[in-house]
Design a protein around this motif. Structure first.
Motif, PDB file in Angstrom:
ATOM      1  N   HIS A  26      22.520   6.537 -33.160  1.00  0.00           N
ATOM      2  CA  HIS A  26      22.471   5.243 -33.831  1.00  0.00           C
ATOM      3  C   HIS A  26      21.393   4.312 -33.290  1.00  0.00           C
ATOM      4  O   HIS A  26      21.335   3.144 -33.653  1.00  0.00           O
ATOM      5  CB  HIS A  26      23.848   4.558 -33.763  1.00  0.00           C
ATOM      6  N   LEU A  47      38.013   6.567 -32.100  1.00  0.00           N
ATOM      7  CA  LEU A  47      36.857   6.187 -32.922  1.00  0.00           C
ATOM      8  C   LEU A  47      36.934   4.719 -33.307  1.00  0.00           C
ATOM      9  O   LEU A  47      38.008   4.227 -33.656  1.00  0.00           O
ATOM     10  CB  LEU A  47      36.829   7.029 -34.208  1.00  0.00           C
ATOM     11  N   PRO A 101      29.294  14.882 -38.686  1.00  0.00           N
ATOM     12  CA  PRO A 101      29.208  13.761 -37.748  1.00  0.00           C
ATOM     13  C   PRO A 101      28.715  14.256 -36.389  1.00  0.00           C
ATOM     14  O   PRO A 101      29.101  15.353 -35.947  1.00  0.00           O
ATOM     15  CB  PRO A 101      30.653  13.267 -37.653  1.00  0.00           C
ATOM     16  N   MET A 102      27.877  13.449 -35.737  1.00  0.00           N
ATOM     17  CA  MET A 102      27.246  13.919 -34.499  1.00  0.00           C
ATOM     18  C   MET A 102      28.265  14.205 -33.399  1.00  0.00           C
ATOM     19  O   MET A 102      28.116  15.158 -32.645  1.00  0.00           O
ATOM     20  CB  MET A 102      26.248  12.872 -33.992  1.00  0.00           C
ATOM     21  N   CYS A 136      26.544   9.889 -29.972  1.00  0.00           N
ATOM     22  CA  CYS A 136      26.759   8.821 -30.951  1.00  0.00           C
ATOM     23  C   CYS A 136      25.819   7.654 -30.661  1.00  0.00           C
ATOM     24  O   CYS A 136      25.162   7.131 -31.566  1.00  0.00           O
ATOM     25  CB  CYS A 136      28.212   8.359 -30.917  1.00  0.00           C
TER      26      CYS A 136
HETATM   27  S1  SF4 Z   1      31.236  10.020 -36.686  1.00  0.00           S
HETATM   28 FE1  SF4 Z   1      31.244  10.177 -34.436  1.00  0.00          FE
HETATM   29  S2  SF4 Z   1      29.075  10.112 -33.892  1.00  0.00           S
HETATM   30 FE2  SF4 Z   1      29.215   9.379 -35.997  1.00  0.00          FE
HETATM   31  S3  SF4 Z   1      29.434   7.137 -35.854  1.00  0.00           S
HETATM   32 FE3  SF4 Z   1      31.511   7.952 -35.893  1.00  0.00          FE
HETATM   33  S4  SF4 Z   1      32.041   8.186 -33.731  1.00  0.00           S
HETATM   34 FE4  SF4 Z   1      29.821   7.995 -33.803  1.00  0.00          FE
END
Ligand code: SF4
Ligand code: SF4
Lengths: 136, 641
Positions: free
Chosen positions: A27, A57, A116-117, A23
């Motif tokens: 970014h 998250l 999502p990563m 993540c």
């Molecule tokens: S989806 Fe996962 S990798 Fe993407 S911004 Fe949210 S926490 Fe980070």
């Protein structure tokens, strides 16, 4: 409206923090050019001795701390206040840019990425991606 | 700007209470990358090799791997280099978890600790803020208690802590450094050296970036490796192990002082016991930083507490004491973690003591009244605790089997299973390959490719395994797999050097050796790791260069240890493996008595491939070619070369 969700199965989490790592790299201003989990928008809460692992998250930014407080008890152990909170909030350092704490970090579901990563890099299957339709 | 590395180091002198920050020399880091390469080089530059291990002049050099702290699969390791009180040689331990990445994020690739504090202290590294703090109130505490107490008093739950337990404080040769409950730097007395320095712990918190030179390419390579890791991940999953391989693993894990497993001992149903145990007790599978392979676990024994389990840690004690009960093994390992003891040497020493008691070499007069019998769990746990406290018989055993045999005498020496005074991890050493890699390794341990050679069902069809590209070695070497070890040892030296270069590079990069060749299905080979290092740092490293970097470190360690008196005669395993016929059980496992003639031929070949002379001393040409001219000069001046 399409709602993007990440389902967390805390029992499958191995505590590897690959989610935090990727993540933060994803970014970076130039994609992947830096690694720094303290910039991640996900944080794995750990209490190794009591076998508690919870990926959290980053949620919304708040400029004042909340007034109500809660505790969570898991297997007889009480976890205080902010342990599982998603907010970027003035009472703590979590979910803020480490070198610019005025900038809050918030999960953006990795924008247009198909997956999502953190989900992609969670080999343990603790994170799964689910889309659902909701009337707006 | 540094890529891959972060470019800083700390030098901490505990005698003076002084902390110095340094900028690293990029040339040095390009030549040695990180880990034990940097550790060995800096040790030589900063301390006399002849230093007494228990003196303030001995160093503890914590060096992170170059691929740590960035999105590299399974890269969480750093090493600790030090002069070992047990082997009296320059040694190192590697430890995974989260500490090494945290250290890099704090801005330091390396930390050099020297001196000796007048009273117990710990070091707190919080980015630029580095402080030596009082640890009197932590002295005597177990390793989990220490880590929790430090996090609490610093008010920082994400600080990563590495620490010693009571065993390190009491300077046991088998004292470890522990981290996070499942990670240890265990061997050769590393925890004893930390204890001697009155250093209880190092706590680390870092918030800095690590930059990557070629980010997109790096992450693509990582993602491919993650994909390849699935085979190993599934294979090594604890349920899969316990359900399918434990019986076989048990059969293979010959255990020196407790080698024979008489019928009726319960071990014939070990596989079944393991199956039942894992189904009942598994609470969670765990990984180190960024690792897809869940090689560690937490189990619950139904008492509301959780216990760590890893590798053969639990098994070792069940074999040593002939107690086919995994809950017992788990409790022993847990005690080792808490006291800060290396489970390998602890279990081996326990097995040694029990055998001596059985043979009448130790009697109840020597054992403080304990009956050291097989099958007695209580006595085993008591003895481990006595070792940690150096109490009674525990004090004699506290420094391992070699030292204990010297004190006990009465023929105890014949029951010692060590290489260079360090307890063997396993003694499947009737297998010449296992024996050879252990004898020649830079720390008397098993290393690479070992499992890949066992006549075992651990991998699928052997040919398919090789054709699918899993085999660690060049495919053209497959004929070595057909070698009949009772007749000759062809290929042994070649494979040892190749495996050793891979393993050394793994330590410099900071990757886990379980993922890179110790187990089958390695998903990163030396060429893959070289590409990752290139993309991370911006250097150009191919497989040949990677092997050269690995050889430089290996040769530097060798040159150091020959200066300390190590000779060709030390590159061997205990004589009994040459002299005695294998037991019936060992024969059933196709193990053979080692042949000194074949061994010597391979040793000559190994030295030749390494560029060392017939006595194991690196030649002038080799040293010059590896850029170690100062080391050549040193050996020449001392008349060793
Ligand atoms: S989806 Fe996962 S990798 Fe993407 S911004 Fe949210 S926490 Fe980070
Ligand atoms: S990547 Fe998955 S298993 Fe690893 S810490 Fe994150 S959520 Fe847990």
């Amino acid at each position: 409206m399409k709602i993007k969700t990440i389902r967390i199965d805390a029992s499958k989490c191995t505590g590897c923090r690959a989610c935090e790592m990727i993540c933060s790299a994803f970014h970076a201003e130039q994609k992947y050019s830096i690694a720094n989990p303290k910039r991640a928008r996900i944080n794995v809460f750990k209490d190794e001795e009591n076998d508690v692992y919870v990926p959290v998250l980053a949620g919304p930014y708040t400029d004042v701390e909340c007034l109500g407080r809660n505790t969570v008890t898991i297997n007889d152990k009480e976890y205080g206040e902010c342990s599982f909170c998603r907010a970027s909030c003035p009472t703590r350092v979590l979910f803020k840019e480490p070198d610019a704490p005025e900038i809050a970090l918030k999960c953006d579901m990795c924008g247009d990425e198909p997956l999502p990563m953190c989900v992609k890099w969670c080999m343990a299957g603790a994170l799964t991606y689910v889309e659902r339709e909701e009337a707006s | 700007m540094a890529y891959g590395w972060v470019g800083g180091s700390l030098e901490i002198d505990l005698s003076q209470g002084k902390v110095e920050k340094q900028q690293n020399d990029p040339g040095l880091y390009q030549a040695y990358l990180g880990g034990k390469g940097i550790g060995t080089r800096l040790f030589r530059d900063k301390a006399p090799l002849e230093v007494d291990p228990f003196s303030p002049e001995n160093l503890l050099i914590f060096a992170t791997g170059v691929l740590v702290g960035i999105p590299t699969p399974s890269a969480s390791f750093g090493t600790v280099s030090f002069k070992s009180p047990q082997t009296n040689l320059l040694s190192y331990c590697a430890m995974g978890g989260f500490w090494a990445a945290e250290l890099k994020h704090a801005g330091y690739d390396t930390v050099i600790v020297s001196g000796k504090s007048p009273s117990p202290v710990y070091i707190w590294i919080d980015d630029d803020h580095v402080e030596i703090r009082d640890a009197s109130h932590l002295w005597g505490k177990s390793t989990p208690e220490t880590q929790a107490a430090i996090r609490q008093e610093l008010g920082n739950n994400s600080a990563q802590v590495i620490c010693i337990g009571p065993a390190g404080e009491n300077r046991l040769f088998m004292a470890s450094i522990e981290h996070g409950g499942t990670n240890s730097a265990g061997r050769a007395g590393v925890g004893a050296v930390m204890g001697d320095k009155n250093l209880k712990a190092i706590a680390i918190h870092g918030t800095r970036d690590i930059d990557l030179a070629r980010p997109a390419e790096f992450v693509e390579l990582s993602e491919q490796a993650f994909k390849r890791s699935e085979t190993l991940r599934d294979w090594v999953a604890i349920k899969n192990w316990c359900h399918n391989y434990m019986q076989e693993h048990m059969d293979w894990a010959l255990y020196g002082n407790a080698d024979d497993m008489p019928a009726g001992s319960g071990f014939e149903r070990y596989g079944e016991i393991c199956r039942e145990f894992v189904d009942r007790s598994l609470a969670r599978e765990l990984s180190c930083y960024n690792c897809p392979v869940k090689c560690k676990s937490m189990v619950s024994l139904g008492n509301g507490k959780y216990y760590p389990v890893k590798c053969q840690a639990w098994m070792a004690f069940t074999l040593a004491c002939k107690i086919p009960d995994l809950a017992f093994g788990v409790k022993c390992f847990d005690l080792c973690v808490k006291q800060g003891m290396d489970y390998i040497s602890t279990a081996r020493t326990l097995a040694f003591a029990i055998e001596l008691y059985q043979k009448g070499i130790l009697t109840r007069e020597d054992t403080d009244g304990l009956r050291l019998e097989y099958g007695n769990a209580e006595v085993a746990l008591t003895l481990i605790a006595k070792m940690a406290r150096r109490e009674g018989l525990g004090n004699i055993l506290a420094d391992g089997t070699n030292r204990a045999a010297g004190i006990i005498g009465r023929g105890a020496e014949e029951h010692v299973y060590v290489v260079k005074k360090l307890e063997l991890m396993t003694d499947s050493v009737y297998n010449p390959y296992y024996a050879f890699v252990t004898a020649t390794s830079d720390r008397a341990d098993l290393h690479f490719g070992t499992v890949a050679l066992s006549p075992s069902s651990w991998h699928r069809e052997r040919d398919a395994y090789i054709e699918e590209g899993w085999w660690l070695f060049p495919q053209s070497w497959r004929q070595y797999l057909d070698v009949d070890y009772s007749a000759n040892y062809a290929g042994l030296a070649e494979m040892t050097v190749y495996g050793e270069d891979t393993k050394t590079f793994v330590d410099l990069a900071g990757i886990c050796w379980f993922c890179t060749g110790f187990w089958p299905f390695p998903f990163l080979k030396i060429g893959d790791m070289a590409r990752l290092v290139s993309c991370a740092t911006g250097m150009e490293v191919d497989e040949a260069e990677a092997r050269k970097i690995a050889s430089r470190t290996r040769t530097l360690i060798q040159a150091s240890n020959v200066r300390l008196g190590m000779t060709r005669r030390d590159d061997t395993v205990p004589e009994k493996f040459f002299a005695e016929e294998p037991t019936q059980r060992q024969k059933e496992l196709e193990l053979v008595r080692l042949d000194r003639g074949q061994w010597d031929k391979q040793l000559d070949r190994y030295y030749e491939l390494r560029g060392w002379n017939s006595q194991g001393v690196p030649t002038a040409e080799t040293l010059d070619e590896l850029g170690l001219d100062d080391v050549r000069q040193d050996l020449e001046e001392r008349g060793i070369l």
